[in-house]
Design a protein around this motif. Structure first.
Motif, short mmCIF file in Angstrom:
data_model
loop_
_atom_site.label_atom_id
_atom_site.label_comp_id
_atom_site.label_asym_id
_atom_site.label_seq_id
_atom_site.Cartn_x
_atom_site.Cartn_y
_atom_site.Cartn_z
N SER A 17 0.80 -1.31 0.11
CA SER A 17 0.06 -0.03 -0.16
C SER A 17 0.97 1.19 0.02
CB SER A 17 -0.84 -0.04 1.07
OG SER A 17 -0.43 -0.72 2.12
N GLY A 96 8.58 -8.46 1.41
CA GLY A 96 9.43 -8.28 2.56
C GLY A 96 9.05 -9.04 3.94
N THR A 127 14.00 -8.26 5.73
CA THR A 127 14.20 -7.10 6.02
C THR A 127 15.64 -6.78 6.27
OG1 THR A 127 13.48 -5.28 7.50
CG2 THR A 127 13.59 -7.34 8.42
N TYR A 131 15.88 -2.14 9.27
CA TYR A 131 14.43 -1.58 8.98
C TYR A 131 13.72 -2.39 9.55
CZ TYR A 131 17.19 0.99 5.49
OH TYR A 131 18.26 1.70 4.92
P1 ADP Z 1 3.33 -1.80 5.53
O1 ADP Z 1 3.18 -3.19 6.17
O2 ADP Z 1 4.34 -0.73 6.08
O3 ADP Z 1 2.17 -0.83 5.61
P2 ADP Z 1 2.95 -2.38 2.97
O4 ADP Z 1 1.60 -2.92 3.21
O5 ADP Z 1 2.88 -1.13 1.90
O6 ADP Z 1 3.64 -1.79 4.19
O7 ADP Z 1 3.88 -3.53 2.83
C1 ADP Z 1 4.28 -3.88 1.36
C2 ADP Z 1 5.17 -4.86 1.56
O8 ADP Z 1 6.65 -4.28 2.08
C3 ADP Z 1 4.99 -5.98 2.43
O9 ADP Z 1 5.73 -7.26 1.88
C4 ADP Z 1 5.75 -5.69 3.47
O10 ADP Z 1 6.33 -6.90 4.25
C5 ADP Z 1 6.87 -5.05 2.95
N1 ADP Z 1 7.69 -4.20 4.06
C6 ADP Z 1 7.13 -2.99 4.54
N2 ADP Z 1 7.83 -2.29 5.45
C7 ADP Z 1 9.14 -3.39 5.51
C8 ADP Z 1 10.22 -3.15 6.02
N3 ADP Z 1 10.63 -2.42 6.97
N4 ADP Z 1 11.17 -4.40 5.85
C9 ADP Z 1 10.97 -4.96 5.04
N5 ADP Z 1 9.82 -5.22 4.19
C10 ADP Z 1 8.80 -4.25 4.42
#
Ligand code: ADP
Length: 169
Positions: A17, A96, A127, A131
């Protein structure tokens, strides 16, 4: 001699998102860009979450920060991700993984997606350690409460976030 396998373009999707894109997302995007020929970052349009940034704003921020990667493009999708993957000839979905708490949901999604489209593989990148505690939500929360968000999101996003929160007050 180049055969069909070596000729095929490996195209991956990085969905989310991105409300807003953080340095954690960017780390996953950058690492995906070095693993695949083409990376399509896809912003979910329908998300059940009520986003702070509009779809256009989220895409603008991503487009700006993804500019240094020549093989990364930014798109939006609605509906089933695996269908979007098939239509766009993407064979991999990259997610991630942060803490164990991400795992259960991601496992369920990955298995369901494989059932829906067995040729689309989900791959997980761990990750970056720096982060691991980072999410869009926590960044928005800290910014809202006046805390420092330097180093958690790209500079341009930091400015947009401050502006957005000031507008809302
Ligand atoms: P959030 O979980 O931060 O709201 P999103 O829904 O946009 O983010 O997640 C999109 C993708 O990015 C998912 O696969 C999520 O696991 C990954 N993601 C989000 N933040 C991180 C991070 N700090 N490190 C690794 N992957 C991440």
């Amino acid at each position: 001699m180049a055969n069909e396998t070596t000729m095929a373009v490996k195209r991956a999707l990085v969905p989310g998102s991105f409300d807003p894109v953080t340095n954690g997302h960017l780390d996953i995007i950058a690492r995906s860009a070095s693993l695949f020929d083409e990376v399509m970052v896809v912003v979910a349009r329908n998300s059940s979450k009520q986003p702070l940034f509009s779809l256009v704003e989220r895409m603008d921020m991503l487009t700006e920060v993804c500019q240094p990667f020549r093989n990364v493009s930014v798109h939006t999708f609605d509906g089933l991700l695996v269908q979007y993957a098939e239509v766009n000839a993407a064979t991999v979905i990259v997610k991630g993984l942060r803490a164990v708490s991400d795992f259960e949901y991601e496992l369920q999604m990955a298995l369901m997606n494989r059932r829906l489209a067995e040729h689309v593989e989900t791959m997980f990148l761990m990750t970056g350690a720096e982060y691991s505690y980072l999410s869009s939500n926590i960044v928005k929360e800290i910014a809202r409460l006046g805390g420092a968000i330097e180093g958690l999101v790209p500079k341009s996003v930091e400015e947009r976030l401050r502006k957005k929160l000031t507008e809302r007050e």
